[in-house]
Design a protein around this motif. Structure first.
Motif, mmCIF file in Angstrom:
data_model
loop_
_atom_site.group_PDB
_atom_site.id
_atom_site.type_symbol
_atom_site.label_atom_id
_atom_site.label_comp_id
_atom_site.label_asym_id
_atom_site.label_seq_id
_atom_site.Cartn_x
_atom_site.Cartn_y
_atom_site.Cartn_z
ATOM 1 N N ALA A 1 0.831 -0.972 -0.186
ATOM 2 C CA ALA A 1 0.158 0.342 -0.263
ATOM 3 C C ALA A 1 0.992 1.397 0.243
ATOM 4 O O ALA A 1 0.828 2.404 -0.578
ATOM 5 C CB ALA A 1 -0.937 -0.023 0.884
ATOM 6 N N TRP A 2 2.398 1.057 0.561
ATOM 7 C CA TRP A 2 2.725 2.608 0.800
ATOM 8 C C TRP A 2 3.178 2.302 -0.458
ATOM 9 O O TRP A 2 3.264 4.513 -0.764
ATOM 10 C CB TRP A 2 3.728 2.173 1.815
ATOM 11 N N HIS A 3 3.743 1.429 -1.186
ATOM 12 C CA HIS A 3 4.110 1.718 -2.823
ATOM 13 C C HIS A 3 3.380 2.440 -3.581
ATOM 14 O O HIS A 3 3.447 3.042 -4.729
ATOM 15 C CB HIS A 3 5.290 -0.043 -3.018
ATOM 16 N N ALA A 4 2.303 1.668 -3.558
ATOM 17 C CA ALA A 4 1.002 2.403 -4.613
ATOM 18 C C ALA A 4 0.854 3.560 -3.983
ATOM 19 O O ALA A 4 0.633 4.398 -4.770
ATOM 20 C CB ALA A 4 -0.025 1.715 -3.806
ATOM 21 N N ASP B 1 -3.464 12.272 3.848
ATOM 22 C CA ASP B 1 -5.687 11.338 4.573
ATOM 23 C C ASP B 1 -5.325 9.453 4.267
ATOM 24 O O ASP B 1 -4.856 9.341 3.368
ATOM 25 C CB ASP B 1 -6.363 12.010 4.456
ATOM 26 N N LYS B 2 -5.462 8.924 5.595
ATOM 27 C CA LYS B 2 -6.054 7.253 5.056
ATOM 28 C C LYS B 2 -4.227 6.796 4.717
ATOM 29 O O LYS B 2 -4.531 5.553 3.744
ATOM 30 C CB LYS B 2 -7.008 7.085 4.186
ATOM 31 N N HIS B 3 -3.053 7.606 5.138
ATOM 32 C CA HIS B 3 -1.870 7.197 4.412
ATOM 33 C C HIS B 3 -1.699 5.749 5.551
ATOM 34 O O HIS B 3 -2.008 5.212 6.784
ATOM 35 C CB HIS B 3 -0.824 7.791 5.093
ATOM 36 N N PRO B 4 -1.235 4.652 4.315
ATOM 37 C CA PRO B 4 -0.308 3.328 4.652
ATOM 38 C C PRO B 4 -0.435 3.055 6.168
ATOM 39 O O PRO B 4 -0.258 2.225 7.341
ATOM 40 C CB PRO B 4 -0.072 2.527 3.542
ATOM 41 N N PHE C 1 -0.490 4.768 9.122
ATOM 42 C CA PHE C 1 -1.609 4.524 9.842
ATOM 43 C C PHE C 1 -2.116 3.901 9.383
ATOM 44 O O PHE C 1 -3.818 2.898 10.594
ATOM 45 C CB PHE C 1 -1.602 5.755 10.392
ATOM 46 N N ALA C 2 -3.220 3.554 8.825
ATOM 47 C CA ALA C 2 -4.162 3.058 7.805
ATOM 48 C C ALA C 2 -4.222 1.736 7.323
ATOM 49 O O ALA C 2 -4.836 0.681 8.255
ATOM 50 C CB ALA C 2 -4.208 3.870 6.889
ATOM 51 N N VAL C 3 -2.732 0.882 7.983
ATOM 52 C CA VAL C 3 -2.906 -0.557 7.358
ATOM 53 C C VAL C 3 -1.375 0.084 8.569
ATOM 54 O O VAL C 3 -1.805 -1.789 9.403
ATOM 55 C CB VAL C 3 -2.066 -0.765 5.901
ATOM 56 N N LEU C 4 -1.148 -0.279 9.073
ATOM 57 C CA LEU C 4 0.462 -0.441 9.361
ATOM 58 C C LEU C 4 0.321 0.526 11.070
ATOM 59 O O LEU C 4 -0.374 1.100 11.371
ATOM 60 C CB LEU C 4 2.152 -0.012 9.064
ATOM 61 N N PRO C 5 1.086 -0.222 12.236
ATOM 62 C CA PRO C 5 0.852 0.356 13.287
ATOM 63 C C PRO C 5 1.572 1.797 13.285
ATOM 64 O O PRO C 5 1.984 2.431 14.820
ATOM 65 C CB PRO C 5 1.379 -0.515 14.254
ATOM 66 N N GLY C 6 1.287 2.763 12.378
ATOM 67 C CA GLY C 6 2.560 4.163 12.714
ATOM 68 C C GLY C 6 1.193 4.992 13.414
ATOM 69 O O GLY C 6 0.276 4.475 13.587
ATOM 70 N N GLU C 7 1.737 6.300 13.819
ATOM 71 C CA GLU C 7 1.615 7.009 14.664
ATOM 72 C C GLU C 7 0.719 7.811 14.066
ATOM 73 O O GLU C 7 -0.970 8.032 13.831
ATOM 74 C CB GLU C 7 1.679 7.500 15.811
ATOM 75 N N ALA C 8 1.230 8.339 13.455
ATOM 76 C CA ALA C 8 0.760 10.552 12.246
ATOM 77 C C ALA C 8 1.570 10.152 11.614
ATOM 78 O O ALA C 8 3.386 10.118 11.423
ATOM 79 C CB ALA C 8 1.015 10.945 13.651
ATOM 80 N N VAL C 9 1.006 11.636 11.031
ATOM 81 C CA VAL C 9 2.317 11.847 9.566
ATOM 82 C C VAL C 9 2.087 13.702 9.381
ATOM 83 O O VAL C 9 1.251 14.074 9.624
ATOM 84 C CB VAL C 9 2.089 11.797 8.678
ATOM 85 N N GLU C 10 3.701 14.175 10.443
ATOM 86 C CA GLU C 10 3.670 15.638 10.791
ATOM 87 C C GLU C 10 4.082 16.705 9.393
ATOM 88 O O GLU C 10 4.943 15.954 8.964
ATOM 89 C CB GLU C 10 3.942 16.292 12.046
#
Length: 118
Positions: free
Chosen positions: A38-41, A94-97, A99-108
């Motif tokens: 999903a990240w590569h997409a 918005d809805k980036h993988p 945190f939407a798929v992986l257990p990341g917290e946020a994007v600043e």
């Protein structure tokens, strides 16, 4: 167009809260592979806006007047994107993988300002 630095944040607490550690190893591997795909997409879908592809971030060293020490922070990756506005840049994630798929917290997302006097 302006450039914006996007910092991917993640902490052990966020991973724990996501329930990631409660998954079986097989399920974590499956979700990791789905997240990477999903990240590569996402990267492919936004390639026109990507200025610097960035990538994962390793361990941190802090350099100050007191010397060099090991340090910890929540930064786990970065990318530089181009957008018309700060809001437009933020909406790219918005809805980036992360945190939407992986257990990341946020994007600043922050604007890359010109160096004063340059």
């Amino acid at each position: 167009m302006k450039n914006f630095l996007a910092i991917f944040n993640g902490t052990p607490e966020a991973v724990e809260k996501s329930g990631w550690n409660a998954l079986s190893e097989s399920e974590r591997n499956k979700r990791s592979q789905a997240g990477i795909a999903a990240w590569h997409a996402w990267m492919e879908n936004h390639k026109a806006q990507i200025v610097v592809a960035g990538g994962p971030i390793g361990k941190t060293k802090r350099v100050s007047g007191k010397g060099i020490t090991d340090a910890h922070n929540a930064i786990c990756g970065y990318v530089v994107v181009s957008a018309d506005s700060h809001d437009a840049a933020a909406r790219l994630f918005d809805k980036h993988p992360h945190f939407a798929v992986l257990p990341g917290e946020a994007v600043e997302v922050m604007e890359c300002m010109p160096v004063p006097g340059a």
